[in-house]
Design a protein around this motif. Structure first.
Motif, short mmCIF file in Angstrom:
data_model
loop_
_atom_site.label_atom_id
_atom_site.label_comp_id
_atom_site.label_asym_id
_atom_site.label_seq_id
_atom_site.Cartn_x
_atom_site.Cartn_y
_atom_site.Cartn_z
N THR A 137 0.80 -1.23 0.00
CA THR A 137 0.00 0.00 0.00
C THR A 137 0.83 1.28 0.00
O THR A 137 0.28 2.35 -0.23
CB THR A 137 -0.94 0.03 1.22
OG1 THR A 137 -0.17 -0.08 2.41
CG2 THR A 137 -1.95 -1.12 1.15
N ASP A 138 2.13 1.18 0.28
CA ASP A 138 2.99 2.36 0.35
C ASP A 138 4.24 2.16 -0.50
O ASP A 138 4.57 1.04 -0.87
CB ASP A 138 3.41 2.64 1.80
CG ASP A 138 2.24 3.02 2.68
OD1 ASP A 138 1.45 3.89 2.25
OD2 ASP A 138 2.11 2.45 3.77
N ARG A 139 4.93 3.25 -0.77
CA ARG A 139 6.19 3.18 -1.52
C ARG A 139 7.17 2.23 -0.85
O ARG A 139 7.74 1.37 -1.50
CB ARG A 139 6.80 4.59 -1.61
CG ARG A 139 8.19 4.64 -2.17
CD ARG A 139 8.16 4.93 -3.62
NE ARG A 139 9.52 5.25 -4.07
CZ ARG A 139 9.95 4.95 -5.25
NH1 ARG A 139 9.15 4.37 -6.12
NH2 ARG A 139 11.17 5.24 -5.60
N LEU A 140 7.36 2.36 0.45
CA LEU A 140 8.17 1.44 1.23
C LEU A 140 7.23 0.77 2.22
O LEU A 140 6.67 1.43 3.10
CB LEU A 140 9.29 2.21 1.95
CG LEU A 140 10.31 1.39 2.73
CD1 LEU A 140 10.98 0.34 1.85
CD2 LEU A 140 11.37 2.31 3.33
N ASP A 141 7.02 -0.53 2.04
CA ASP A 141 5.99 -1.23 2.79
C ASP A 141 6.52 -2.59 3.23
O ASP A 141 7.20 -3.27 2.46
CB ASP A 141 4.74 -1.41 1.92
CG ASP A 141 3.48 -1.70 2.70
OD1 ASP A 141 3.52 -1.70 3.94
OD2 ASP A 141 2.45 -1.94 2.06
N ILE A 142 6.21 -2.98 4.46
CA ILE A 142 6.62 -4.27 4.98
C ILE A 142 5.37 -5.07 5.32
O ILE A 142 4.51 -4.60 6.06
CB ILE A 142 7.50 -4.10 6.24
CG1 ILE A 142 8.72 -3.22 5.91
CG2 ILE A 142 7.94 -5.48 6.76
CD1 ILE A 142 9.57 -2.88 7.12
N VAL A 143 5.28 -6.28 4.75
CA VAL A 143 4.10 -7.12 4.92
C VAL A 143 4.53 -8.47 5.50
O VAL A 143 5.42 -9.14 4.94
CB VAL A 143 3.37 -7.33 3.58
CG1 VAL A 143 2.14 -8.21 3.76
CG2 VAL A 143 3.00 -6.00 2.94
N ASP A 144 3.89 -8.88 6.58
CA ASP A 144 4.14 -10.19 7.19
C ASP A 144 3.43 -11.25 6.34
O ASP A 144 2.20 -11.26 6.23
CB ASP A 144 3.62 -10.20 8.62
CG ASP A 144 3.94 -11.48 9.38
OD1 ASP A 144 4.33 -12.49 8.75
OD2 ASP A 144 3.80 -11.47 10.62
N ILE A 145 4.22 -12.14 5.72
CA ILE A 145 3.65 -13.18 4.86
C ILE A 145 3.80 -14.57 5.46
O ILE A 145 3.61 -15.57 4.78
CB ILE A 145 4.26 -13.13 3.44
CG1 ILE A 145 5.78 -13.34 3.47
CG2 ILE A 145 3.89 -11.82 2.75
CD1 ILE A 145 6.40 -13.53 2.08
N THR A 146 4.12 -14.64 6.74
CA THR A 146 4.38 -15.92 7.40
C THR A 146 3.22 -16.90 7.23
O THR A 146 3.44 -18.06 6.87
CB THR A 146 4.66 -15.71 8.90
OG1 THR A 146 5.68 -14.71 9.05
CG2 THR A 146 5.11 -17.00 9.56
N ALA A 147 2.01 -16.46 7.48
CA ALA A 147 0.85 -17.37 7.41
C ALA A 147 0.66 -17.92 6.00
O ALA A 147 0.35 -19.10 5.82
CB ALA A 147 -0.42 -16.65 7.87
#
Length: 129
Positions: A8-18
């Motif tokens: 959603t942002d230019r610099l974005d961190i998403v937890d993809i563990t699940a």
């Protein structure tokens, strides 16, 4: 099938563990799971998914590689900072599989870091026993 991650942002961190965990095949009790991002302006890391820490990571990447700093590549795509930030990250991580699940530490998560969002990112997960 790759995991599709919407940022959603230019610099974005998403937890993809699940999502990674769902891709450990039935019957793989012990093995290795490799998570690979198929982009040159994103990375995959294992770290803690605590919100304040994620904000610190974003600030750190911006400090190391400032936005629009006269980069030659900006004349082409305007995203040289994204490529340079991604160089500081890994494009893949390998996580052990134990008892049919990812053998992550207590505070560890698999994180996608998008340096050129918002976009849809593809992440490939391959598990072997």
């Amino acid at each position: 099938m790759p995991i599709q991650v919407e940022t959603t942002d230019r610099l974005d961190i998403v937890d993809i563990t699940a999502e990674v965990e769902k891709r450990v095949p039935d019957g793989v009790e012990r093995g290795l799971c490799t998570v690979f991002v198929q982009h040159t302006t994103a990375g995959v890391v294992v770290n803690e998914a605590e919100q304040r820490l994620l904000g610190d990571v974003e600030s750190y990447l911006r400090e190391l590689v400032p936005d629009e700093d006269g980069y030659a590549h900006d004349a082409l795509d305007g995203n040289a900072d994204s490529h340079l930030r991604a160089l500081l990250l890994d494009e893949s991580v390998s996580v052990p599989v134990r008892d049919g699940a990812l053998a992550l530490g207590t505070w560890q998560s698999v994180l996608l870091i998008d340096c050129d969002g918002p976009r849809t990112r593809s992440v490939t997960v391959t598990c072997t026993s």
